[in-house]
Write a protein that holds these residues in place. Structure first.
Motif, PDB file in Angstrom:
ATOM      1  N   PHE A 182     -18.822 -21.565  25.909  1.00  0.00           N
ATOM      2  CA  PHE A 182     -18.462 -22.264  27.151  1.00  0.00           C
ATOM      3  C   PHE A 182     -19.741 -22.886  27.692  1.00  0.00           C
ATOM      4  O   PHE A 182     -20.850 -22.458  27.358  1.00  0.00           O
ATOM      5  CB  PHE A 182     -17.825 -21.313  28.185  1.00  0.00           C
ATOM      6  N   ASN A 183     -19.590 -23.938  28.514  1.00  0.00           N
ATOM      7  CA  ASN A 183     -20.752 -24.544  29.149  1.00  0.00           C
ATOM      8  C   ASN A 183     -21.281 -23.581  30.209  1.00  0.00           C
ATOM      9  O   ASN A 183     -20.514 -23.074  31.030  1.00  0.00           O
ATOM     10  CB  ASN A 183     -20.380 -25.877  29.800  1.00  0.00           C
ATOM     11  N   LYS A 184     -22.586 -23.336  30.179  1.00  0.00           N
ATOM     12  CA  LYS A 184     -23.127 -22.369  31.122  1.00  0.00           C
ATOM     13  C   LYS A 184     -24.415 -22.879  31.761  1.00  0.00           C
ATOM     14  O   LYS A 184     -25.099 -23.760  31.224  1.00  0.00           O
ATOM     15  CB  LYS A 184     -23.372 -21.027  30.443  1.00  0.00           C
ATOM     16  N   ALA A 185     -24.732 -22.274  32.906  1.00  0.00           N
ATOM     17  CA  ALA A 185     -25.922 -22.672  33.651  1.00  0.00           C
ATOM     18  C   ALA A 185     -27.177 -22.230  32.911  1.00  0.00           C
ATOM     19  O   ALA A 185     -27.274 -21.089  32.474  1.00  0.00           O
ATOM     20  CB  ALA A 185     -25.893 -22.053  35.043  1.00  0.00           C
ATOM     21  N   ALA A 186     -28.133 -23.136  32.777  1.00  0.00           N
ATOM     22  CA  ALA A 186     -29.409 -22.812  32.153  1.00  0.00           C
ATOM     23  C   ALA A 186     -30.462 -22.452  33.187  1.00  0.00           C
ATOM     24  O   ALA A 186     -31.573 -22.048  32.838  1.00  0.00           O
ATOM     25  CB  ALA A 186     -29.892 -23.990  31.307  1.00  0.00           C
ATOM     26  N   GLY A 216     -29.001 -22.023  40.352  1.00  0.00           N
ATOM     27  CA  GLY A 216     -28.847 -23.198  41.207  1.00  0.00           C
ATOM     28  C   GLY A 216     -27.399 -23.421  41.581  1.00  0.00           C
ATOM     29  O   GLY A 216     -26.668 -22.466  41.880  1.00  0.00           O
ATOM     30  N   TYR A 217     -26.967 -24.674  41.464  1.00  0.00           N
ATOM     31  CA  TYR A 217     -25.624 -25.042  41.909  1.00  0.00           C
ATOM     32  C   TYR A 217     -25.000 -25.984  40.882  1.00  0.00           C
ATOM     33  O   TYR A 217     -25.623 -26.976  40.466  1.00  0.00           O
ATOM     34  CB  TYR A 217     -25.685 -25.716  43.281  1.00  0.00           C
ATOM     35  N   ALA A 218     -23.772 -25.647  40.470  1.00  0.00           N
ATOM     36  CA  ALA A 218     -23.028 -26.513  39.550  1.00  0.00           C
ATOM     37  C   ALA A 218     -22.448 -27.671  40.357  1.00  0.00           C
ATOM     38  O   ALA A 218     -21.814 -27.466  41.403  1.00  0.00           O
ATOM     39  CB  ALA A 218     -21.915 -25.730  38.875  1.00  0.00           C
ATOM     40  N   HIS A 250     -15.283 -33.751  43.499  1.00  0.00           N
ATOM     41  CA  HIS A 250     -16.284 -34.637  44.096  1.00  0.00           C
ATOM     42  C   HIS A 250     -16.572 -34.209  45.520  1.00  0.00           C
ATOM     43  O   HIS A 250     -15.659 -33.931  46.311  1.00  0.00           O
ATOM     44  CB  HIS A 250     -15.823 -36.090  44.063  1.00  0.00           C
ATOM     45  N   GLY A 251     -17.887 -34.141  45.817  1.00  0.00           N
ATOM     46  CA  GLY A 251     -18.291 -33.760  47.171  1.00  0.00           C
ATOM     47  C   GLY A 251     -18.474 -32.265  47.360  1.00  0.00           C
ATOM     48  O   GLY A 251     -18.792 -31.811  48.450  1.00  0.00           O
ATOM     49  N   LYS A 252     -18.310 -31.480  46.282  1.00  0.00           N
ATOM     50  CA  LYS A 252     -18.441 -30.030  46.380  1.00  0.00           C
ATOM     51  C   LYS A 252     -19.397 -29.501  45.298  1.00  0.00           C
ATOM     52  O   LYS A 252     -19.691 -30.180  44.314  1.00  0.00           O
ATOM     53  CB  LYS A 252     -17.077 -29.362  46.230  1.00  0.00           C
ATOM     54  N   ALA A 253     -19.880 -28.262  45.506  1.00  0.00           N
ATOM     55  CA  ALA A 253     -20.789 -27.600  44.566  1.00  0.00           C
ATOM     56  C   ALA A 253     -20.485 -26.111  44.563  1.00  0.00           C
ATOM     57  O   ALA A 253     -19.934 -25.576  45.529  1.00  0.00           O
ATOM     58  CB  ALA A 253     -22.242 -27.846  44.956  1.00  0.00           C
ATOM     59  N   LYS A 254     -20.895 -25.436  43.470  1.00  0.00           N
ATOM     60  CA  LYS A 254     -20.691 -23.988  43.373  1.00  0.00           C
ATOM     61  C   LYS A 254     -22.019 -23.321  42.997  1.00  0.00           C
ATOM     62  O   LYS A 254     -22.713 -23.762  42.074  1.00  0.00           O
ATOM     63  CB  LYS A 254     -19.639 -23.656  42.310  1.00  0.00           C
ATOM     64  N   THR A 309     -17.428 -29.737  36.302  1.00  0.00           N
ATOM     65  CA  THR A 309     -18.827 -30.030  36.642  1.00  0.00           C
ATOM     66  C   THR A 309     -19.581 -30.380  35.374  1.00  0.00           C
ATOM     67  O   THR A 309     -19.152 -30.036  34.265  1.00  0.00           O
ATOM     68  CB  THR A 309     -19.489 -28.826  37.329  1.00  0.00           C
ATOM     69  N   ASN A 310     -20.713 -31.054  35.531  1.00  0.00           N
ATOM     70  CA  ASN A 310     -21.459 -31.478  34.338  1.00  0.00           C
ATOM     71  C   ASN A 310     -22.974 -31.345  34.486  1.00  0.00           C
ATOM     72  O   ASN A 310     -23.734 -31.873  33.679  1.00  0.00           O
ATOM     73  CB  ASN A 310     -21.105 -32.921  33.973  1.00  0.00           C
ATOM     74  N   ALA A 311     -23.439 -30.658  35.532  1.00  0.00           N
ATOM     75  CA  ALA A 311     -24.875 -30.482  35.733  1.00  0.00           C
ATOM     76  C   ALA A 311     -25.113 -29.298  36.662  1.00  0.00           C
ATOM     77  O   ALA A 311     -24.208 -28.856  37.380  1.00  0.00           O
ATOM     78  CB  ALA A 311     -25.506 -31.746  36.313  1.00  0.00           C
TER      79      ALA A 311
END
Length: 388
Positions: free
Chosen positions: A53-57, A60-62, A87-91, A103-105
């Protein structure tokens, strides 16, 4: 008596073919935790992508990268914190966490300020930034360990990450028999007595035991057999019952006192005896009761070279580098020369020679094989060096 020398390539082919036919029945499936430093008996293919799965490296915030475009300290962009990102949100995420599918970053926490459920962002991130993508480490179908590869702690980590719980290894036992009236057991060794009696310590058995353990196999030292053919035959028969392979050290050269070849001929047969290599010419291979016996020299360097060329290199492939030679090397056509070297910015052949000079083994960290069709190498010539 060595009647005719076998070429190195022909000897290697014969020996490896014989080992092949035996070890295919000596494979054991073990839990990963028991596989460290063992030799893999199978090629393992990745059964899934890693990560899957795509995971945070980073911590921070996705985010959706496009939402951060234009962000700076003078022009922060404000996003709403939420578990459901659009759009307009972060986790908020930590290193290794899965990021939401849309999400993509990940923007590093150092470039953000969180307050009252809102997130101020001071830096632009681009798609896939700070994200460990599916298959970034391993792609499904990749070879993750080769057959005949030593299993390291890092292989264990990789295999466990893919939920692989077991692995096939070679499970072998070697018996070591030293021969010669000139030998003294280490347990009884005393330097003053050794100098007086002109005897030498049975050091080869300990070296060979260590080399066997380094391959991940079990070894047993059977001590010293004096120059008595019948005693040697009895010891060989005992060792054959308890081991898969036997290694003898000593008794392989030409001479009345060298009884190993004669003993094996009476018990079974000699497959080959005498190889056109230096050092290590009197190497032999015998077979008794469908088990192989490796006949190694009593000289330490020759014994180590024979083990390297005909046992170690069957199970594991040495890494090699190509470097310039620091001085010229001469060789003899028709013979393969095993040259011990030191490696730095180039290759320095060790000047000590001889089959019994133990310090040359300690000082070298690699070796060159000069082929039988080459009369040597010139200073500055690029040569392949096998790293020990």
């Amino acid at each position: 008596m060595i009647k005719k020398l076998t070429s190195f390539k022909e000897a290697e082919k014969k020996v490896f073919s014989k080992i092949d036919s035996y070890v295919k029945n000596k494979i054991k499936i073990v839990p990963l935790i028991d596989a460290i430093n063992k030799v893999s008996a199978e090629e393992i293919i990745a059964n899934e992508n890693l990560p899957y799965f795509n995971k945070a490296a980073m911590d921070g915030y996705a985010v959706i990268a496009e939402d951060t475009y234009g962000a700076s300290y003078t022009n922060p962009i404000i996003l709403e914190l939420s578990n459901d990102v659009e759009h307009g949100k972060a986790k908020k995420v930590f290193t290794g966490d899965p990021i939401p599918d849309n999400t993509n970053a990940v923007i590093m926490k150092e470039f953000c300020r969180e307050e009252n459920g809102l997130l101020e962002i001071y830096k632009t991130v681009h798609p896939n930034e700070n994200v460990a993508k599916i298959g970034e480490d391993v792609k499904k179908g990749d070879v993750i360990i080769n057959k005949h590869e030593k299993i390291t702690p890092y292989h264990i980590n990789l295999l466990a990450s893919l939920a692989i719980k077991e692995i096939a290894i070679y499970d072998l036992k070697f018996g070591i028999i030293a021969t010669g009236d000139e030998l003294e057991d280490l347990e009884n060794a005393n330097l003053e007595k050794l100098k007086r009696t002109k005897k030498i310590v049975n050091s080869n058995s300990y070296m060979l035991y260590a080399l066997i353990k380094d391959l991940g196999f079990d070894g047993k030292i059977y001590g010293i057999v004096r120059d008595d053919k019948d005693m040697l035959k009895e010891m060989i028969k005992k060792a054959l019952k308890e081991n898969d392979f036997i290694i003898t050290t000593g008794g392989t050269s030409v001479g009345d006192r060298d009884l190993t070849v004669k003993a094996i001929k009476e018990l079974g047969n000699i497959i080959l005896h005498g190889v056109n290599i230096r050092p290590g010419k009197p190497f032999g291979l015998g077979e008794v009761n469908n088990k192989l016996i490796f006949l190694l020299s009593g000289y330490p360097v020759a014994s180590a070279v024979q083990f390297e060329l005909f046992i170690y290199r069957y199970f594991l492939k040495r890494k090699s580098v190509v470097l310039p030679l620091k001085r010229s090397l001469a060789s003899e056509l028709g013979r393969v020369d095993f040259v011990r070297v030191k490696i730095d910015s180039g290759v320095e052949p060790i000047r000590i020679s001889g089959s019994g000079v133990i310090t040359s083994l300690v000082k070298c960290d690699g070796y060159i094989l000069i082929p039988e069709n080459v009369e040597g190498y010139e200073k500055g010539e690029m040569v392949e060096v096998f790293i020990l």
